[in-house]
Design a protein around this motif. Structure first.
Motif, PDB file in Angstrom:
ATOM      1  N   ARG A  49       0.827  -1.303  -0.016  1.00  0.00           N
ATOM      2  CA  ARG A  49      -0.296   0.137   0.334  1.00  0.00           C
ATOM      3  C   ARG A  49       0.794   1.366   0.180  1.00  0.00           C
ATOM      4  O   ARG A  49       2.250   1.287   0.513  1.00  0.00           O
ATOM      5  CB  ARG A  49      -1.121  -0.030   0.925  1.00  0.00           C
ATOM      6  N   ARG A  50       0.029   1.934  -0.706  1.00  0.00           N
ATOM      7  CA  ARG A  50       0.791   3.469  -1.266  1.00  0.00           C
ATOM      8  C   ARG A  50       0.310   4.956  -1.029  1.00  0.00           C
ATOM      9  O   ARG A  50      -0.982   4.363  -1.664  1.00  0.00           O
ATOM     10  CB  ARG A  50       2.087   3.817  -2.116  1.00  0.00           C
ATOM     11  N   ALA A  51       0.468   6.026  -0.883  1.00  0.00           N
ATOM     12  CA  ALA A  51      -0.705   7.271  -0.569  1.00  0.00           C
ATOM     13  C   ALA A  51       0.157   7.602  -2.490  1.00  0.00           C
ATOM     14  O   ALA A  51       1.106   7.299  -2.636  1.00  0.00           O
ATOM     15  CB  ALA A  51       0.207   8.289   0.526  1.00  0.00           C
ATOM     16  N   ASP A  53       0.362   9.438  -5.651  1.00  0.00           N
ATOM     17  CA  ASP A  53       1.334  10.618  -5.768  1.00  0.00           C
ATOM     18  C   ASP A  53       0.832  11.250  -7.076  1.00  0.00           C
ATOM     19  O   ASP A  53       1.038  12.512  -7.779  1.00  0.00           O
ATOM     20  CB  ASP A  53       2.705  10.783  -5.439  1.00  0.00           C
ATOM     21  N   VAL A 209      -9.752   7.534   1.838  1.00  0.00           N
ATOM     22  CA  VAL A 209      -8.517   8.657   2.961  1.00  0.00           C
ATOM     23  C   VAL A 209      -9.645   8.593   4.718  1.00  0.00           C
ATOM     24  O   VAL A 209     -11.067   8.290   4.597  1.00  0.00           O
ATOM     25  CB  VAL A 209      -8.661   9.698   2.756  1.00  0.00           C
ATOM     26  N   SER A 226      -9.634  13.722  -1.407  1.00  0.00           N
ATOM     27  CA  SER A 226      -9.676  12.973  -0.690  1.00  0.00           C
ATOM     28  C   SER A 226      -8.505  11.938  -1.459  1.00  0.00           C
ATOM     29  O   SER A 226      -9.501  10.421  -1.965  1.00  0.00           O
ATOM     30  CB  SER A 226     -10.199  12.170   0.181  1.00  0.00           C
ATOM     31  N   GLU A 229      -5.532   5.802  -0.477  1.00  0.00           N
ATOM     32  CA  GLU A 229      -4.130   5.043  -0.623  1.00  0.00           C
ATOM     33  C   GLU A 229      -4.463   3.873  -1.872  1.00  0.00           C
ATOM     34  O   GLU A 229      -5.837   3.561  -1.812  1.00  0.00           O
ATOM     35  CB  GLU A 229      -3.990   4.181   0.454  1.00  0.00           C
TER      36      GLU A 229
END
Length: 244
Positions: A49-51, A53, A209, A226, A229
């Motif tokens: 998992r990553r936010a 970009d 989010v 929002s 991820e």
């Protein structure tokens, strides 16, 4: 002379036949394993998992006029302002791509009469990649303020996926190995080696989010965004060789 040519032809046929056999052997190569070995196929799935970009948004202009030329001309003038606003927001030229330009007649339908053209509608849409998500809300507001009357998106993504996918791959492989060890121990055997690995997946799944972050963004003056991820998922089919 005739005998020499015949020998040369035979040698050529044999050479090409040998080459064909070599190519076939390479393309249909089957992994080998020891006679006393047992093959075990294990499927394992893991996520990373990553936010996000980057975000992609579609923005456009729809105009109407009595004639086709007027609708297209008005659209071009309004769209030029929208594109200028995109440039002013710091979006690079490579991140702006025209998605479609359309011009269509508008009809009036009356029973028992053929459709009559009442005017024309023109539309122009661009896909915009925003690499600073913190600015996305203000960019959307600027687009609308400068004439955009059609907005779709955003779609969030991860720009550099491979490092994230590698994390999921390692986790899936570790899970598969632990499962193979469990089967081997239950059978009184051990894992000798990995025979093959087949990978599927790599899908990016957006996740919402947390509510606290949404409330914080809602207090911003710009349109609230929002990003949540993204989840990258990898599935592996791993074949192990077990032995005593």
């Amino acid at each position: 002379m005739r005998l020499a040519l015949r020998s040369l032809a035979l040698a050529t046929v044999l050479a090409f036949g040998s080459l064909a056999m070599t190519v076939d052997a390479q393309t249909v190569a089957v992994p080998t394993y020891a006679a006393d070995g047992t093959l075990l196929s294990v499927s394992a799935q893991a996520e990373a998992r990553r936010a996000p970009d980057i975000a992609t948004v579609s923005a456009g202009v729809v105009t109407q006029a009595a004639d086709a030329n007027g609708a297209l001309r008005q659209n071009a003038e309004q769209m030029a302002k929208v594109v200028a606003a995109i440039r002013a927001a710091g979006v690079a030229e490579r991140d702006v791509q025209t998605a479609g330009v359309n011009l269509n007649p508008q009809y009036r339908y009356v029973e028992n009469q053929p459709p009559a053209i009442t005017g024309y509608q023109a539309s122009n849409n661009v896909n915009v990649i925003v690499r600073d998500i913190a600015k996305l809300g203000r960019i959307l507001d600027a687009l609308v303020a400068n004439g955009a009357n059609q907005i779709n998106g955003p779609t969030f993504d991860i720009d550099q996926k491979e490092p994230v996918l590698d994390e999921a791959r390692r986790a899936a492989l570790e899970k598969a190995r632990k499962r193979a060890d469990m089967y081997a121990q239950s059978l009184g055997m051990h894992v000798r080696r990995i025979v093959s690995i087949d990978e599927t997946g790599g899908a990016s799944i957006p996740r919402p989010v947390p509510m606290m972050a949404m409330a914080k963004m809602a207090r911003d003056e710009a349109t609230p965004i929002s990003p949540g991820e993204n989840v990258l998922s990898v599935s592996l089919n791993v074949v192990f060789e077990l032995g005593k």
